[in-house]
Enzyme design. Structure first.
Site, PDB file in Angstrom:
ATOM      1  N   GLU A  99      20.355 -16.571 -19.293  1.00  0.00           N
ATOM      2  CA  GLU A  99      19.424 -17.658 -19.605  1.00  0.00           C
ATOM      3  C   GLU A  99      19.751 -18.895 -18.781  1.00  0.00           C
ATOM      4  OE1 GLU A  99      18.979 -18.369 -23.789  1.00  0.00           O
ATOM      5  OE2 GLU A  99      18.352 -16.304 -24.178  1.00  0.00           O
ATOM      6  N   HIS A 158      13.521 -19.451 -24.936  1.00  0.00           N
ATOM      7  CA  HIS A 158      14.432 -19.536 -26.091  1.00  0.00           C
ATOM      8  C   HIS A 158      14.066 -20.708 -27.013  1.00  0.00           C
ATOM      9  CE1 HIS A 158      18.757 -18.479 -27.537  1.00  0.00           C
ATOM     10  NE2 HIS A 158      17.992 -18.847 -28.552  1.00  0.00           N
TER      11      HIS A 158
HETATM   12  C1  MLT Z   1      20.074 -19.915 -32.845  1.00  0.00           C
HETATM   13  O1  MLT Z   1      20.930 -19.040 -32.715  1.00  0.00           O
HETATM   14  O2  MLT Z   1      20.176 -20.829 -33.669  1.00  0.00           O
HETATM   15  C2  MLT Z   1      18.840 -19.872 -32.016  1.00  0.00           C
HETATM   16  O3  MLT Z   1      18.810 -18.791 -31.154  1.00  0.00           O
HETATM   17  C3  MLT Z   1      18.562 -21.169 -31.335  1.00  0.00           C
HETATM   18  C4  MLT Z   1      19.490 -21.539 -30.231  1.00  0.00           C
HETATM   19  O4  MLT Z   1      20.477 -20.888 -29.959  1.00  0.00           O
HETATM   20  O5  MLT Z   1      19.221 -22.553 -29.596  1.00  0.00           O
END
Ligand code: MLT
Length: 301
Positions: free
Chosen positions: A258, A276
Site C-alpha cells: 500500500e 484503504h
Molecule cells: C483498521 O485496521 O482499523 C482499518 O483497516 C483502518 C486503517 O488501518 O487505517
C-alpha cells in the site's frame, strides 16, 4: 507533577486528544513523524498512538525506554511488532469496536457498485459516453453473500445484507443464528456464494487463505471483496481469475503493498478499488480516537 506523556504519530480525531488533555496528559501531535524521528523521540513518552501509517517496529519499542502502552486507533495490529511488545511488557490497546459499522456499510457500497457497475457507469459519463445498453447489472435481492470471518464487522454486515433480502452464509458458527446466518464449511460457502467477502486479520494462518484453489471452488461469475488486509487474498490468483472471467469482478480496499505499485490488478475494468478507506468516516474516526484515549487512561491512570 506532570501527567503521562503521549506521542500521537498519525492523525486522529480531536475528541480523543481532548479527552487525554482534560485528564492531565501531555499530548504531542507529530502526525507526519518519520520512522527515524520516531526512534529518536519515543524515549520521552509513556505511550504512543498510531493508526496504520506508523510502523511500530522492534527498534521503536526498544528505544521507548519509558513506554508502557501502544495505542492503535483502529482494528488491525499488523503494523505493530507484537512479539517485541510482549517481550518488553508493553501493553497494546486498539479499538475494534469503533469502525465496524463503517466497514460493513462500505462492503454494501462495494457490492452495489459491482452489481450495478456504478463506478464504470460514472466513469463513462465523465468521458461523455452514453453506454446504457452495456451496463446491465444484477440485483442483490435473492443472492448469496458468503462472509469469511464472523467478528464485529461480519455480524454488522450480515444484518444489513439480510435487510437487502440476501441469503447470508458464514464459515464460522459464533453468533450466526442471531444474525439470521447459515453457518457452513468454507468449501460450501465458496461454492454457494455469489459474493464472497473476507473479514479476518492478517496472520501467518490467514496469509493467502483465498488463493487459486479457493477461487476455483467459487461459483463461476461470482464476486470477491476484500476490505480486511491485502495479504489475505493471493492477488496474482485473483488477477488471473478476473482476466479469465472465472470471477465477474472484485472490490478491493486493501493491498499486499500500500499504495500498490503494480497496477495490473487495480487497473482491470472489473475491479473496483479504493485507497484503504474502510474506517474513513467521521463517526468511526471519532470513535477510534475516543475509545483508545479512554483505554489509555485506564492503563496509565
Ligand atoms: C483498521 O485496521 O482499523 C482499518 O483497516 C483502518 C486503517 O488501518 O487505517
Amino acid at each position: 507533577m506532570d501527567g503521562p506523556r503521549v506521542l500521537v504519530c498519525d492523525h486522529i480525531h480531536d475528541d480523543g486528544v481532548n479527552i487525554l488533555r482534560e485528564a492531565g496528559y501531555i499530548v504531542d501531535l507529530r502526525t507526519s513523524i518519520t520512522a527515524s524521528e520516531l526512534v529518536e523521540a519515543v524515549g520521552d513518552f509513556d505511550a504512543i498512538v498510531v493508526r496504520s501509517r506508523t510502523k511500530v517496529t522492534e527498534q521503536v519499542l526498544e528505544a521507548g525506554k519509558r513506554l508502557k502502552a501502544v495505542a492503535r486507533a483502529g482494528v488491525g495490529l499488523d503494523n505493530i511488532d507484537l512479539k517485541a511488545v510482549k517481550r518488553l511488557g508493553i501493553i497494546v490497546v486498539n479499538s475494534p469496536e469503533a469502525p465496524s459499522n463503517a466497514v460493513a456499510e462500505l462492503v454494501l457500497g462495494l457490492m452495489l457498485s459491482l452489481a450495478r457497475r456504478i463506478p464504470e457507469a460514472d466513469d463513462s459519463m465523465k468521458k461523455g459516453k452514453w453506454i446504457k445498453k452495456q451496463l446491465t447489472g444484477i440485483e442483490l435481492k435473492g443472492k448469496t453473500l458468503g462472509i469469511i470471518g464472523f467478528g464485529r464487522i461480519g455480524y454488522q454486515l450480515a444484518k444489513k445484507a439480510g435487510a437487502l433480502e440476501m441469503r447470508v452464509l458464514t464459515a464460522r458458527r459464533a453468533r450466526g443464528e442471531e444474525a439470521g446466518v447459515d453457518a457452513v464449511d468454507l468449501n460450501e460457502l465458496l461454492r454457494s456464494s455469489d459474493f464472497v467477502t473476507v473479514h479476518v486479520p492478517l496472520l501467518p494462518q490467514t496469509k493467502h487463505m483465498i488463493g487459486t484453489e479457493e477461487i476455483s471452488a467459487m461459483k463461476d461469475g461470482a464476486y470477491l471483496i476484500n476490505v480486511a488486509r491485502g495479504g489475505v487474498i493471493d492477488e496474482e490468483a485473483l488477477r488471473k481469475a478476473l482476466v479469465s472471467g472465472k470471477l465477474a469482478g472484485a472490490a478491493l480496499d486493501v493491498y499486499e503493498e500500500e499504495p500498490p505499485q503494480d497496477l495490473s490488478l487495480t487497473g482491470l475494468q472489473n475491479v473496483v478499488s479504493l485507497p484503504h478507506i474502510g474506517a474513513a468516516t467521521v463517526e468511526a474516526q471519532r470513535a477510534n480516537s475516543t475509545v483508545v484515549a479512554e483505554k489509555l487512561i485506564k492503563i496509565l491512570g
